[in-house]
Scaffold this motif. Structure first.
Motif, PDB file in Angstrom:
ATOM      1  N   THR A   1      -3.061  -0.074   9.386  1.00  0.00           N
ATOM      2  CA  THR A   1      -3.790   0.169  10.638  1.00  0.00           C
ATOM      3  C   THR A   1      -4.484   1.528  10.594  1.00  0.00           C
ATOM      4  N   ALA A   2      -3.751   2.534  10.135  1.00  0.00           N
ATOM      5  CA  ALA A   2      -4.310   3.896  10.104  1.00  0.00           C
ATOM      6  C   ALA A   2      -5.542   3.978   9.205  1.00  0.00           C
ATOM      7  N   HIS A   3      -5.628   3.095   8.240  1.00  0.00           N
ATOM      8  CA  HIS A   3      -6.760   3.157   7.307  1.00  0.00           C
ATOM      9  C   HIS A   3      -7.775   2.048   7.537  1.00  0.00           C
ATOM     10  N   GLY A   4      -7.776   1.499   8.736  1.00  0.00           N
ATOM     11  CA  GLY A   4      -8.877   0.625   9.134  1.00  0.00           C
ATOM     12  C   GLY A   4      -8.742  -0.834   8.736  1.00  0.00           C
ATOM     13  N   PHE A   5      -7.594  -1.236   8.223  1.00  0.00           N
ATOM     14  CA  PHE A   5      -7.390  -2.654   7.918  1.00  0.00           C
ATOM     15  C   PHE A   5      -6.905  -3.344   9.188  1.00  0.00           C
ATOM     16  N   LYS A   6      -7.494  -4.484   9.507  1.00  0.00           N
ATOM     17  CA  LYS A   6      -7.081  -5.205  10.714  1.00  0.00           C
ATOM     18  C   LYS A   6      -5.801  -5.971  10.394  1.00  0.00           C
ATOM     19  N   VAL A   7      -4.747  -5.646  11.102  1.00  0.00           N
ATOM     20  CA  VAL A   7      -3.446  -6.265  10.812  1.00  0.00           C
ATOM     21  C   VAL A   7      -2.617  -6.324  12.093  1.00  0.00           C
ATOM     22  N   ASP A   8      -1.837  -7.384  12.249  1.00  0.00           N
ATOM     23  CA  ASP A   8      -0.915  -7.495  13.382  1.00  0.00           C
ATOM     24  C   ASP A   8       0.513  -7.465  12.880  1.00  0.00           C
ATOM     25  N   TYR A   9       1.399  -6.902  13.709  1.00  0.00           N
ATOM     26  CA  TYR A   9       2.836  -6.936  13.396  1.00  0.00           C
ATOM     27  C   TYR A   9       3.501  -7.922  14.340  1.00  0.00           C
ATOM     28  N   TRP A  10       4.220  -8.882  13.808  1.00  0.00           N
ATOM     29  CA  TRP A  10       4.895  -9.874  14.639  1.00  0.00           C
ATOM     30  C   TRP A  10       6.410  -9.718  14.532  1.00  0.00           C
ATOM     31  N   THR A  11       7.061  -9.797  15.676  1.00  0.00           N
ATOM     32  CA  THR A  11       8.518  -9.838  15.691  1.00  0.00           C
ATOM     33  C   THR A  11       8.961 -11.280  15.402  1.00  0.00           C
ATOM     34  N   GLN A  12      10.266 -11.433  15.303  1.00  0.00           N
ATOM     35  CA  GLN A  12      10.828 -12.776  15.077  1.00  0.00           C
ATOM     36  C   GLN A  12      10.377 -13.743  16.182  1.00  0.00           C
TER      37      GLN A  12
ATOM     38  N   GLY B   1      -0.968   8.009  -5.626  1.00  0.00           N
ATOM     39  CA  GLY B   1      -1.549   8.955  -4.665  1.00  0.00           C
ATOM     40  C   GLY B   1      -2.350   8.231  -3.594  1.00  0.00           C
ATOM     41  N   ARG B   2      -2.502   8.925  -2.460  1.00  0.00           N
ATOM     42  CA  ARG B   2      -3.095   8.306  -1.263  1.00  0.00           C
ATOM     43  C   ARG B   2      -4.543   7.856  -1.483  1.00  0.00           C
ATOM     44  N   ASP B   3      -5.373   8.747  -1.997  1.00  0.00           N
ATOM     45  CA  ASP B   3      -6.803   8.421  -2.087  1.00  0.00           C
ATOM     46  C   ASP B   3      -7.053   7.222  -2.987  1.00  0.00           C
ATOM     47  N   LYS B   4      -6.437   7.253  -4.160  1.00  0.00           N
ATOM     48  CA  LYS B   4      -6.663   6.166  -5.112  1.00  0.00           C
ATOM     49  C   LYS B   4      -6.098   4.847  -4.582  1.00  0.00           C
ATOM     50  N   ALA B   5      -4.923   4.918  -3.973  1.00  0.00           N
ATOM     51  CA  ALA B   5      -4.279   3.676  -3.493  1.00  0.00           C
ATOM     52  C   ALA B   5      -5.119   3.033  -2.386  1.00  0.00           C
ATOM     53  N   ILE B   6      -5.580   3.863  -1.447  1.00  0.00           N
ATOM     54  CA  ILE B   6      -6.391   3.311  -0.349  1.00  0.00           C
ATOM     55  C   ILE B   6      -7.709   2.783  -0.903  1.00  0.00           C
ATOM     56  N   ARG B   7      -8.282   3.538  -1.814  1.00  0.00           N
ATOM     57  CA  ARG B   7      -9.536   3.087  -2.433  1.00  0.00           C
ATOM     58  C   ARG B   7      -9.328   1.736  -3.138  1.00  0.00           C
ATOM     59  N   PHE B   8      -8.201   1.573  -3.812  1.00  0.00           N
ATOM     60  CA  PHE B   8      -7.944   0.315  -4.525  1.00  0.00           C
ATOM     61  C   PHE B   8      -7.844  -0.854  -3.530  1.00  0.00           C
ATOM     62  N   TYR B   9      -7.134  -0.652  -2.429  1.00  0.00           N
ATOM     63  CA  TYR B   9      -7.032  -1.710  -1.406  1.00  0.00           C
ATOM     64  C   TYR B   9      -8.415  -2.046  -0.835  1.00  0.00           C
ATOM     65  N   LYS B  10      -9.231  -1.011  -0.613  1.00  0.00           N
ATOM     66  CA  LYS B  10     -10.587  -1.249  -0.072  1.00  0.00           C
ATOM     67  C   LYS B  10     -11.434  -2.019  -1.089  1.00  0.00           C
TER      68      LYS B  10
ATOM     69  N   LEU C   1       0.826  -1.209   0.000  1.00  0.00           N
ATOM     70  CA  LEU C   1       0.000   0.000   0.000  1.00  0.00           C
ATOM     71  C   LEU C   1       0.864   1.264   0.000  1.00  0.00           C
ATOM     72  N   HIS C   2       1.940   1.260   0.811  1.00  0.00           N
ATOM     73  CA  HIS C   2       2.736   2.502   0.864  1.00  0.00           C
ATOM     74  C   HIS C   2       3.453   2.766  -0.470  1.00  0.00           C
ATOM     75  N   GLU C   3       3.769   1.698  -1.203  1.00  0.00           N
ATOM     76  CA  GLU C   3       4.390   1.877  -2.524  1.00  0.00           C
ATOM     77  C   GLU C   3       3.346   2.351  -3.541  1.00  0.00           C
ATOM     78  N   LEU C   4       2.122   1.807  -3.407  1.00  0.00           N
ATOM     79  CA  LEU C   4       1.060   2.208  -4.331  1.00  0.00           C
ATOM     80  C   LEU C   4       0.693   3.680  -4.116  1.00  0.00           C
ATOM     81  N   ILE C   5       0.762   4.122  -2.862  1.00  0.00           N
ATOM     82  CA  ILE C   5       0.493   5.540  -2.576  1.00  0.00           C
ATOM     83  C   ILE C   5       1.509   6.424  -3.303  1.00  0.00           C
ATOM     84  N   GLU C   6       2.767   5.992  -3.265  1.00  0.00           N
ATOM     85  CA  GLU C   6       3.798   6.776  -3.970  1.00  0.00           C
ATOM     86  C   GLU C   6       3.511   6.819  -5.467  1.00  0.00           C
ATOM     87  N   GLN C   7       2.930   5.733  -5.967  1.00  0.00           N
ATOM     88  CA  GLN C   7       2.713   5.615  -7.410  1.00  0.00           C
ATOM     89  C   GLN C   7       1.479   6.365  -7.901  1.00  0.00           C
TER      90      GLN C   7
END
Ligand code: FAD
Length: 404
Positions: free
Chosen positions: A146-157, A89-98, A81-87
């Motif tokens: 997380t900031a855009h409402g997707f449920k996700v966990d970050y796991w360490t090693q 823009g934020r609104d379109k990238a988030i909309r595409f993921y949604k 998602l963060h790469e797609l935002i760079e490509q």
């Protein structure tokens, strides 16, 4: 084009009788060229609008790349998602993921209506950092999702090691992805529709389209069809009228093992993939097999030699073994297939830039099935004359030049 070689899991499993062929109507509202998952989902959404539809495939329904598909359904794309935002823009990238997330729910609903089980099962995905240098990208992705409402966990090693038998620098767990049997899904959809508003024509080759004032003439090996609009859902095959200037055809490999007795080491039977490119990706099946794919090569076509395919298959098996050393893995199926990826990692969906009545649904990328679902709704709206604000994200003109 030869889309695959070797022994495919889903093709072996789906030895069904052919579709009963209907009389050809004088006129169809829409003709869909290609009866893979893209064609099936388009037929589904157009039939729901009461349109008359013919689906024409030169082979069998679901017999194209759909039968080489590993059946992982994920809302996260090959491009983070963060790469797609760079490509784009934020609104379109988030909309595409949604949109991709919604498409998973829509696929679930459709699978539930079928008379056969498409083995649609909700799964979480485990996306691990292949190298320590990829950890920052995973963290960034976690923050953004997380900031855009997707449920996700970050796991360490250590988190990862407490659940799975392999050690990786970090991982993301995303929720409510899914697995499916793609051939059963495509055939199940079209069996459900066949004979109602939808007619299926297998083993009929579309050879050309002619535009007249009032309709389109579709020339085929079974004679002339007429319709108001045409959708090309021809997968990685050539889509007439367009040349793909911004997509690459590569080759990929996959295996399915014999059923494994005990998969308790594979918590929740998550879908597994990684940050390396090309990535290894793997899942389990309801009968306890492991399907794994990867080792993509930047070469055209597929290798013909079984020995070569088996060499690559052994390499994939080794990679799976490194993750789950306790499993006794025996390869039952191994195949090589053409794989299409657009340069910007987005599918090509929409109306031909200059031909009003011709549309394309080309779901290039690892998320092809999810893209096909997104595309079926966009094309339905365009054909019904309704505005669809998302069409702009995936339109053809951004990357494919028309040749006619
Ligand atoms: C190894 C591999 C693994 C994959 N894994 C996944 C995965 O896990 N998840 C995922 O979402 N995606 C995956 N994909 C991508 C997925 O397979 C594709 O996105 C999907 O199959 C495309 O479906 P389609 O209907 O567009 O194309 P196809 O299934 O190829 O269907 C196109 C149809 O058009 C027909 N056709 C073409 N030209 C003509 C003509 N002139 N006249 C009549 N018929 C014609 C063909 O016969 C074919 O049946 C994978 C792909 C590969 C190769």
């Amino acid at each position: 084009m030869n889309l695959y070689n070797g022994k495919l899991l889903w093709a072996e499993e789906n030895q069904e009788p052919p579709f009963a062929r209907s009389e050809i109507l004088d006129h169809y509202d829409v003709i869909i060229v290609g009866g893979g998952i893209s064609g099936a989902l388009c037929a589904y959404s157009l039939a729901a609008e009461g349109l008359s539809v013919a689906v024409i495939d030169r082979g069998t329904v679901g017999g194209g790349s759909t039968s080489a598909n590993m059946g992982l359904l994920q809302y996260s794309s090959d491009i983070m998602l963060h790469e797609l935002i760079e490509q784009i823009g934020r609104d379109k990238a988030i909309r595409f993921y949604k949109l991709c997330q919604q498409a998973l729910n829509q696929l679930h609903e459709i699978a539930d209506t079928l008379d056969v089980s498409a083995e649609f099962t909700r799964r979480n995905s485990l996306y691990f950092a292949s190298e320590r240098s990829h950890v920052d990208r995973l963290k960034k992705e976690y923050d953004l999702l997380t900031a855009h409402g997707f449920k996700v966990d970050y796991w360490t090693q250590d988190d990862l090691l407490s659940y799975y038998p392999f050690s990786k620098p970090a991982a993301l767990i995303t929720y409510r992805d899914a697995e499916v049997n793609p051939v059963r899904l495509s055939r199940g959809i079209l069996h459900k529709l066949n004979g109602r508003h939808v007619h299926i024509f297998e083993h009929v080759h579309v050879t050309g389209i002619e535009e007249t004032v009032h309709h389109l003439k579709v020339h085929t090996s079974a004679g002339l069809f007429q319709c108001s609009q045409v959708i090309f859902a021809t997968g990685y095959d050539t889509a007439p009228g367009l040349t793909g200037t911004r997509m690459n055809l590569t080759r990929s490999y996959a295996i399915a093992t014999e059923p494994v007795d005990d998969l308790s080491c594979w918590k929740d039977r998550v879908l597994i993939w990684e940050t390396r490119r090309p990535y290894l990706y793997l899942r389990t099946t309801p009968d306890g097999r492991i399907i794994a794919g990867g080792l993509d090569e930047d070469k055209p076509g597929t290798p013909h030699s079984d020995a070569f395919i088996h060499k690559r298959a052994e390499n994939i098996k080794q990679e799976v073994h490194q993750l789950f050393p306790m499993l006794n893995l025996k390869i039952a199926f191994a195949w090589a297939a053409v794989f299409g990826q657009s340069v910007d990692s987005l599918p090509f969906i929409g109306r031909h830039p200059s031909k009003e009545r011709i549309y394309y649904l080309l779901g290039y990328g690892g998320n092809g099935t999810v893209y096909s679902m997104v595309g079926a709704h966009i094309l339905r709206d365009l054909i019904m004359g309704r505005p669809n604000p998302d069409a702009d994200i995936v339109k053809l003109a951004r990357g494919i030049d028309s040749t006619e």
